[in-house]
Design a protein around this motif. Structure first.
Motif, PDB file in Angstrom:
ATOM      1  N   THR A 113       0.844  -1.193   0.000  1.00  0.00           N
ATOM      2  CA  THR A 113       0.000   0.000   0.000  1.00  0.00           C
ATOM      3  C   THR A 113       0.886   1.251   0.000  1.00  0.00           C
ATOM      4  N   VAL A 114       1.558   1.443  -1.124  1.00  0.00           N
ATOM      5  CA  VAL A 114       2.424   2.594  -1.353  1.00  0.00           C
ATOM      6  C   VAL A 114       1.902   3.321  -2.590  1.00  0.00           C
ATOM      7  N   THR A 115       2.128   4.622  -2.662  1.00  0.00           N
ATOM      8  CA  THR A 115       1.446   5.465  -3.645  1.00  0.00           C
ATOM      9  C   THR A 115       1.662   5.022  -5.081  1.00  0.00           C
ATOM     10  N   MET A 116       2.912   4.861  -5.510  1.00  0.00           N
ATOM     11  CA  MET A 116       3.155   4.560  -6.914  1.00  0.00           C
ATOM     12  C   MET A 116       2.545   3.233  -7.364  1.00  0.00           C
ATOM     13  N   PRO A 117       2.710   2.136  -6.614  1.00  0.00           N
ATOM     14  CA  PRO A 117       2.019   0.905  -7.011  1.00  0.00           C
ATOM     15  C   PRO A 117       0.507   1.048  -7.032  1.00  0.00           C
ATOM     16  N   ARG A 118      -0.042   1.864  -6.141  1.00  0.00           N
ATOM     17  CA  ARG A 118      -1.500   2.052  -6.120  1.00  0.00           C
ATOM     18  C   ARG A 118      -1.972   2.837  -7.344  1.00  0.00           C
ATOM     19  N   ILE A 119      -1.192   3.828  -7.776  1.00  0.00           N
ATOM     20  CA  ILE A 119      -1.561   4.567  -8.994  1.00  0.00           C
ATOM     21  C   ILE A 119      -1.524   3.633 -10.195  1.00  0.00           C
ATOM     22  N   LYS A 120      -0.515   2.766 -10.251  1.00  0.00           N
ATOM     23  CA  LYS A 120      -0.451   1.794 -11.339  1.00  0.00           C
ATOM     24  C   LYS A 120      -1.655   0.864 -11.313  1.00  0.00           C
ATOM     25  N   ALA A 121      -2.064   0.459 -10.112  1.00  0.00           N
ATOM     26  CA  ALA A 121      -3.227  -0.420 -10.009  1.00  0.00           C
ATOM     27  C   ALA A 121      -4.498   0.287 -10.469  1.00  0.00           C
ATOM     28  N   LEU A 122      -4.642   1.570 -10.131  1.00  0.00           N
ATOM     29  CA  LEU A 122      -5.842   2.313 -10.514  1.00  0.00           C
ATOM     30  C   LEU A 122      -5.910   2.586 -12.006  1.00  0.00           C
ATOM     31  N   THR A 123      -4.771   2.665 -12.662  1.00  0.00           N
ATOM     32  CA  THR A 123      -4.772   3.021 -14.090  1.00  0.00           C
ATOM     33  C   THR A 123      -4.606   1.824 -15.016  1.00  0.00           C
ATOM     34  N   THR A 124      -3.959   0.769 -14.549  1.00  0.00           N
ATOM     35  CA  THR A 124      -3.780  -0.424 -15.399  1.00  0.00           C
ATOM     36  C   THR A 124      -4.710  -1.561 -15.023  1.00  0.00           C
ATOM     37  N   GLY A 125      -5.233  -1.562 -13.795  1.00  0.00           N
ATOM     38  CA  GLY A 125      -6.064  -2.656 -13.341  1.00  0.00           C
ATOM     39  C   GLY A 125      -5.269  -3.878 -12.919  1.00  0.00           C
TER      40      GLY A 125
END
Length: 920
Positions: A113-125
């Motif tokens: 639960t770190v920002t950059m991996p979460r942004i990737k999850a939100l945009t790539t699924g």
């Protein structure tokens, strides 16, 4: 076979690096990726199913929304909006959740639960792995298929304001943007004002289709003072007002349906950090607001969805292809107001994308229950379409369509779950192979023994029976693993010749290590092993801890293992003290004999009072150490299961106990000075005193402690000047110590000067650690120094523990103090706020260095103390042997033990002066 010691040591280090690389290769699984074209396109979309004839046209439903606004509040916990405190923290948002046209969910974020991996999850699924945590500090451009690229390709105009991680991930994707750094956690005001200042002008314009806002202030407050800080409510009220402003502006438009998304990238632990898998860290709110939804009549229990489900939902809602690597499924509540045909079509598009990804990821994908269920649902969908196109409007058609809808949803859930589990399949073969290579560390003492060369019994090992049996065993294991799981192991893809060569080499090295270990282990007079109780504990404890790391529960609660080992060590040392001070120190006539010989062996008697006081202080040291460890365990809760429980640290940090914390901090800083300054020069003593005064001033400036003359209503500062004041003295002490150390090695060859230089460098690190530690953690540093002083003075030196025993004890204490600080194997316990002590803006190198130093301060200080202690003990041991052992006796001892007593003093007091005095 003789090999130079330096060559042998280099050989071991190379294979240690290879072993670590193999372990990491198995521990970080390869993410699920599609092998098709790099990006999806509308032309790749499957045709609508139709039974009895060729598939229907590739008709796509009309987009559900014209405009989308994504308001991402960093570290927004689910209970901040949907919990009991939501009405107090975000009243307008809570009103929309309860009675507005909205859909509300609890979105679960996968660790890390770190920002950059979460942004990737939100945009790539997709679900990023833990390797993305390393990349979080310097995010490269995202090249895989993602929602932002699809929107830009489709002609959508995107505007972004907020965390500059988005700008680094998606360069040249935004029509307009303004990025703010996310790592300067001391700032929680300007970092949000820089986003909000663009809102009024942007909301009045109609030249954009997507607006993305990423607010960072809440996350920074959490890192600084935790989720229960008095700063939390004002910040959430600010976020609520911003959402109200956006919602009012969109409502006034009156155009096609818009979509306003309020979400968080991750939550916030009870300590204010994030990165792990606790419920407060993974549970985030997801609120979708749009006039396309039904207006609610009351608060409903929010459903639970995966965070990656937002990606296909937004893609289908905007009429875009779903990202190829997405493992999410469309949120059904968003589709409720569309026609049944459109709902089935949306689910069919999502199912097709998941089935294609499943084909690339699973060897036997056709046997997967989700894939089979999707094929059944697709066939039923074709039958329904045939009846629908024939004009059938009966209730039977409606019931049939609802049944197909349910089949699709079940198939999507099964396929999404199967794909998500792919990330949990570690390459155990590579991990075990890497750990086996780490066994070569056992040969490092042989390489560092001080001898010019190392005698390796290569020929005897290759001709031994265990070598051939081990080759046969390892080869059988390789064949068994590779025939049962072909694609999951990296080694199974290598050629058989290379594998068997590695097997033979590993077997030979293992046999050589066993021979070396057998040669170095001490033997008694009758040829039996002679290991003391302490040796057995240190060996069994270290091996047992290593074996415990094979279980995830022991990894999560590793601190319990170290606490148990440390307590047991204190009891064994206490037994050793009782035996050597009270049972073995009496001569034949009952007279007391000194523990250590004096420099003048002709007059070795010491005052009886000194002997008695030394004896009782040595006897009190292990119980005192036990008491300190027990108190430190109560200071910070750590681990996973009980980290949420209140502890002494929470009590000290509460506002009503600030005076207690201030007095405790002042006492600890004074005691730290008294313990550290003894071995320093007068210049370093003055610098240390002023530096510790600056540490207290810094803590007072940021509001942690109080000055006697400080007014209660005084506003706190960032403490930048005070922290830089301390840094000056830290650098000065380190410079003085380094100068003395270099002089002792290059100019004067003075061992005393070398020892003083090492201790001054150590004192500089202590001063830096006292600045970086939170105020309530200063007792941890204080107890660390106190235990080191007592153990060095009354245990290690007086009981003649050798370098190996002392080294392992230092390692155990260092690991335990890592957890006493409140750290754990959960990345969420890393306190990144210390990376910005004394900084006014984000500077990558100092921030990383300070964060790492603060996190590993416990092990680092114990390792530095080991170097300083062994250096001083070697000098003392050399002088004692000069006085107490005659040259003929020294030569005999050297010949019998086959060790180089004075070739390498860095190994510490290997041989102590014997108890019986040897007269010159």
């Amino acid at each position: 076979m003789k090999v130079r010691s330096s060559v042998f040591a280099s050989f071991i280090l190379i294979f240690e690096v290879v072993g670590i690389a193999l372990f990491l290769r198995g521990f970080f699984p390869v993410p699920v990726k599609s092998s098709f074209s790099s990006k999806s396109s509308l032309s790749d979309q499957p045709k609508e199913p139709l039974a009895g004839s060729a598939p229907n046209s590739s008709r796509l439903p009309q987009p559900l929304f014209k405009r989308v606004v994504i308001m991402l509040v960093d570290a927004l916990r689910e209970d901040f909006v949907l919990g009991p405190s939501g009405r107090m923290y975000m009243p307008y948002t809570r009103h929309l959740v309860e009675k507005g046209s909205s859909q509300s969910f609890v979105a679960k974020a996968r660790p890390p639960t770190v920002t950059m991996p979460r942004i990737k999850a939100l945009t790539t699924g997709s679900i990023p792995g833990f390797i993305d945590v390393v990349m979080n500090l310097n995010s490269p451009a995202l090249l895989e298929d993602n929602l932002i690229w699809q929107a830009k390709t489709a002609g959508k105009r995107i505007v972004f304001y907020g965390d500059d991680t988005w700008v680094r991930l998606f360069p040249k994707h935004f029509m307009e943007y303004d990025g703010t750094t996310s790592f300067f956690v001391s700032d929680y005001t300007e970092v949000d004002n820089n986003v909000t200042r663009h809102l009024d002008s942007t909301l009045k314009r109609d030249d954009w289709d997507m607006l993305i806002l990423h607010y960072l202030g809440l996350d920074h407050i959490g890192h600084i003072s935790g989720p229960h800080s008095s700063l939390i409510q004002p910040k959430l009220l600010e976020m609520d007002d911003i959402l109200k402003k956006i919602h009012s502006a969109l409502e006034a438009e009156g155009s096609l349906p818009y979509l306003l998304v309020l979400c968080g990238d991750h939550g916030m632990s009870e300590t204010g950090s994030h990165g792990g898998s606790s419920e407060p860290e993974v549970n985030t709110p997801l609120v979708l607001i749009s006039p396309a939804f039904k207006r609610k009549v009351g608060m409903e229990k929010p459903a639970v969805v995966e965070q990656v489900d937002l990606t296909p939902t937004l893609a289908l809602g905007l009429g875009l292809p779903i990202s190829q690597n997405s493992v999410g499924r469309v949120i059904p509540g968003v589709l409720e107001e569309t026609s049944l045909r459109d709902q089935l079509r949306f689910l069919h598009l999502n199912g097709h994308q998941l089935s294609c990804l499943l084909k690339d990821s699973v060897a036997d994908y056709e046997k997967d229950p989700g894939f089979e269920q999707f094929r059944v649902a697709e066939k039923a969908h074709g039958n329904w379409m045939k009846l629908y196109l024939e004009g059938n409007t009966s209730e039977v058609l409606t019931n049939m369509g609802k049944k197909v809808l349910k089949q699709y949803l079940e198939a999507l859930a099964a396929m999404s779950s199967a794909l998500s589990k792919q990330l949990g399949k570690y390459d155990m073969y590579s991990m075990v192979a890497g750990m086996l290579l780490l066994i070569l560390l056992l040969a490092m003492p042989e390489a560092l023994s001080g001898a010019a060369s190392v005698d390796l019994p290569v020929l005897s090992a290759l001709l031994s029976l265990p070598f051939y049996l081990l080759c046969l065993l390892l080869a059988s294991v390789h064949v068994l693993v590779c025939t049962s799981a072909e694609s999951s192991c990296y080694f199974c893809s290598l050629s058989w010749g290379l594998v068997f060569a590695a097997v033979a080499f590993s077997s030979a090295m293992f046999c050589i290590l066993v021979s070396i270990a057998t040669r170095r282990l001490p033997l008694g007079g009758d040829g039996e092993w002679s290991l003391s109780e302490l040796d057995v504990l240190l060996l069994a404890g270290t091996v047992g801890h290593t074996l415990s790391l094979a279980a995830s529960s022991f990894v999560e609660e590793e601190h319990q293992t170290w606490y148990f080992l440390l307590n047991t060590l204190c009891l064994v040392v206490f037994q050793d003290v009782c035996r050597k001070y009270f049972r073995e120190q009496r001569g034949p006539g009952g007279d007391e004999e000194p523990i250590l010989p004096s420099k003048d062996c002709r007059s070795s008697a010491r005052p009886a009072a000194g002997i008695y006081s030394e004896r009782w202080l040595a006897l009190a040291t292990p119980p005192f150490t036990l008491l300190c460890c027990r108190l430190l365990r109560s200071l910070n809760q750590t681990g996973v299961q009980w980290a949420h429980l209140p502890d002494v640290g929470h009590w000290l940090n509460s506002s009503e106990h600030k005076l207690v914390l201030s007095l405790l901090s002042a006492f600890c800083l004074v005691l730290i000075y008294l313990l550290v300054q003894r071995r320093c020069s007068w210049v370093s003593k003055v610098a240390l005193a002023l530096g510790l005064l600056g540490v207290y001033s810094y803590r007072a400036a940021v509001g942690n402690v109080l000055f006697p003359w400080q007014h209660a209503g005084r506003t706190t500062s960032k403490g930048t000047v005070e922290a830089r004041f301390v840094y000056v003295f830290v650098l000065g002490i380190l410079f003085t110590g380094t100068k003395d150390l270099l002089r002792s090695q290059i100019i004067t060859a003075d061992a005393k000067l070398k020892s003083r230089g090492l201790w001054e460098i150590y004192s500089g690190l202590v001063l830096l650690a006292s600045l970086l530690f939170r105020a309530h953690n200063l007792p941890v540093l204080c107890c660390c120094l106190l235990i080191q002083t007592l153990m060095a003075q009354f245990i290690w030196k007086r009981l003649h523990y050798d370098a190996a025993q002392t080294t392992i004890m230092h390692y155990w204490f260092g690991q335990a103090f890592f957890y006493f600080q409140g750290n754990s194997n959960n990345i969420g316990t890393v306190d990144i706020s210390v990376g910005f002590v004394g900084l006014e803006s984000y500077v990558e190198a100092p921030a990383i260095f300070l964060t790492a130093l603060s996190t590993y301060a416990g092990p680092l200080l114990w390792a530095c103390h080991l170097v300083c202690y062994l250096s001083g003990a070697s000098l003392l041991n050399y002088k004692s042997l000069q006085w107490c052992i005659s040259p003929p006796r020294l030569k005999a001892l050297y010949t019998m033990s086959h060790i180089h007593l004075f070739a390498d003093t860095s190994m510490g007091p290997v041989l102590a002066c014997p108890q019986e005095q040897i007269r010159v």
